[in-house]
Design a protein around this motif. Structure first.
Motif, mmCIF file in Angstrom:
data_model
loop_
_atom_site.group_PDB
_atom_site.id
_atom_site.type_symbol
_atom_site.label_atom_id
_atom_site.label_comp_id
_atom_site.label_asym_id
_atom_site.label_seq_id
_atom_site.Cartn_x
_atom_site.Cartn_y
_atom_site.Cartn_z
ATOM 1 N N ARG A 7 73.395 1.436 0.994
ATOM 2 C CA ARG A 7 73.486 0.989 -0.453
ATOM 3 C C ARG A 7 72.177 0.783 -0.858
ATOM 4 O O ARG A 7 71.411 0.272 -0.135
ATOM 5 N N ARG A 36 78.486 -8.033 -10.127
ATOM 6 C CA ARG A 36 77.751 -6.629 -9.209
ATOM 7 C C ARG A 36 78.709 -5.577 -9.491
ATOM 8 O O ARG A 36 80.087 -5.358 -9.242
ATOM 9 N N GLY A 38 79.450 -1.698 -8.098
ATOM 10 C CA GLY A 38 79.322 -0.892 -6.949
ATOM 11 C C GLY A 38 79.560 0.541 -7.630
ATOM 12 O O GLY A 38 80.551 1.103 -7.836
ATOM 13 N N TRP A 94 82.524 -4.130 0.209
ATOM 14 C CA TRP A 94 81.832 -4.706 -1.052
ATOM 15 C C TRP A 94 82.903 -5.764 -1.688
ATOM 16 O O TRP A 94 82.338 -6.793 -2.125
ATOM 17 N N ASP A 98 80.544 -8.639 -0.163
ATOM 18 C CA ASP A 98 79.472 -8.502 -0.831
ATOM 19 C C ASP A 98 79.435 -9.001 -2.361
ATOM 20 O O ASP A 98 78.839 -8.743 -3.022
ATOM 21 N N VAL A 100 81.088 -7.808 -4.685
ATOM 22 C CA VAL A 100 81.101 -6.737 -5.819
ATOM 23 C C VAL A 100 82.555 -6.912 -6.622
ATOM 24 O O VAL A 100 83.514 -7.107 -6.022
ATOM 25 N N VAL A 103 84.128 -1.328 -8.957
ATOM 26 C CA VAL A 103 83.576 -0.057 -8.629
ATOM 27 C C VAL A 103 83.827 1.056 -9.439
ATOM 28 O O VAL A 103 84.697 1.338 -9.941
#
Length: 413
Positions: A7, A36, A38, A94, A98, A100, A103
């Motif tokens: 990534r 965030r 993705g 994600w 993470d 995220v 998406v």
């Protein structure tokens, strides 16, 4: 730009140092005020040209355009290799580790269907901008998913029906053997038959796994169908058209219906081979001042000479609208519930340089105009990326499957 395993952190609007360098309280505050995005897409496979660097650049452009709105935006990127298992493993990491929130891109229909299920389970947001299957707003619809740009129903209605009206009343399909190909053949078959045409047969082609379509094309030719329908995309479409030309199939009067043809495919084929092909698109870089402007800026960020396709335009427009909804809803609320964020996206009218004004329907289908284009001859082209001439256009509502016919389960009648 900082690269990590599988990534890439682009830091488009975020200027703070890495979280690990901050005191814990500041790091938590930073995370709480950071959205965030993705970008889960094809960076190296069959659909690289219609995704790839231009998709990343288009997302970056949306973030840059939305800068300084009171919260930070970060973008991470991963290549799912057109494998649902890789995609879901990445999206799960994600979402779970993470932080995220959304998406986007998704590409292959099998990938999009799998990630949409996961986004619903985790109450995150999934935005499909280069995915074709109309099932995303039908049997597999989700209150956490938005489907932008195109789908198999629209492609079939605009391009497939036009071929029948032009005399192509018998068909044989070359169909990529996965969710997208099956959906495109199914939807086109419905419009061919509704227009009085017949389907004489079809053959399933491996996906991924083949570059040689010669035996499949010979089966199609042996059927004596007037139209060979290509229910495939990306490199598979390019190879099918090239090999049909090499065999002289079109010189014998058979028409090739490329049901999902991107400008990136035309660029790869060249006008000498692609001239005369008809395709349905929802965006063309040279439609108006807005499309020219956004295309120029995407290319400036991406570098290279790959033209901006409708999928890239969708990456820009969809992420821009998502960020507008986050600002309207509030970062905390948006991070807490993907379902509420998608509901806010549906409640707000869409408006951007790529597609103009529009809306997102209750089932998650983004509604906008569709266009029927014909690929120019080399003599007609005026220069760089001047590949299409407009045959017809629709209004924003016309080309999409009616809401009542989709079978979306979460919509109350």
């Amino acid at each position: 730009m900082t690269t990590t395993t599988r990534r890439t952190l682009l830091g488009a609007a975020a200027t703070a140092p890495a979280w690990g360098a901050l005191p814990m309280s500041r790091a938590r505050a930073q995370a709480a005020n950071t959205i965030r995005i993705g970008v889960l897409t094809d960076m190296s496979g069959t659909f690289r040209d219609l995704n790839g660097p231009n998709t990343v650049a288009a997302t970056r452009l949306a973030v840059q355009e939305f800068a300084a709105r009171g919260f930070n935006v970060e973008v991470v990127v991963a290549d799912h290799q057109n494998r649902p298992d890789v995609a879901t493993a990445t999206a799960r990491q994600w979402f779970d580790r993470d932080n995220v929130d959304v998406v986007s891109s998704l590409a292959a229909s099998s990938v999009a269907l799998a990630v949409a299920d996961l986004a619903r389970e985790r109450n995150k947001v999934a935005i499909a901008t280069s995915t074709a299957t109309s099932d995303l707003t039908g049997r597999a619809c989700s209150p956490n998913t938005v489907h932008w740009v195109y789908d198999t129903y629209m492609l079939s209605k605009v391009a497939g029906a036009a071929m029948v009206r032009a005399g192509g009343d018998t068909w044989f399909f070359l169909t990529a053997d996965y969710a997208f190909g099956h959906a495109l053949e199914r939807d086109t078959t419905g419009f061919v038959r509704a227009a009085g045409g017949r389907v004489l047969g079809s053959v399933r082609t491996p996906f991924p796994g083949t570059t040689d379509f010669s035996s499949f094309l010979l089966q199609a030719q042996a059927s004596r169908a007037k139209v060979i329908g290509l229910a495939n995309a990306g490199v598979d479409t390019i190879n099918s058209i090239k090999q049909a030309a090499e065999f002289g199939i079109t010189r014998r009067g058979t028409k090739i219906a490329s049901l999902l043809l991107f400008i990136t495919d035309v660029h790869a084929l060249g006008l000498e081979v692609a001239q005369g092909l008809v395709c349905a698109n929802t965006f063309y870089w040279d439609l108006n001042d807005g499309t020219r402007d956004v295309s120029r800026r995407i290319l400036a960020l991406a570098g290279g000479d790959m033209p901006v396709a409708m999928s890239h335009a969708g990456d820009y427009a969809a992420n821009l609208h998502y960020l507008k909804a986050v600002a309207d809803l509030g970062v905390a609320a948006a991070k807490a519930s993907g379902r509420d964020t998608v509901a806010r996206m549906k409640a707000m009218p869409t408006n951007d340089l790529a597609f103009g004004e529009g809306r997102i329907r209750e089932d998650g289908r983004k509604l906008n105009r569709a266009y029927l284009f014909e690929v120019k001859t080399p003599a007609e082209s005026r220069g760089r990326h001047d590949y299409y001439k407009l045959l017809q256009s629709t209004d924003a509502e016309e080309p999409w499957r009616p809401l009542a016919e989709g079978g979306c389960g979460f919509i109350r009648s």
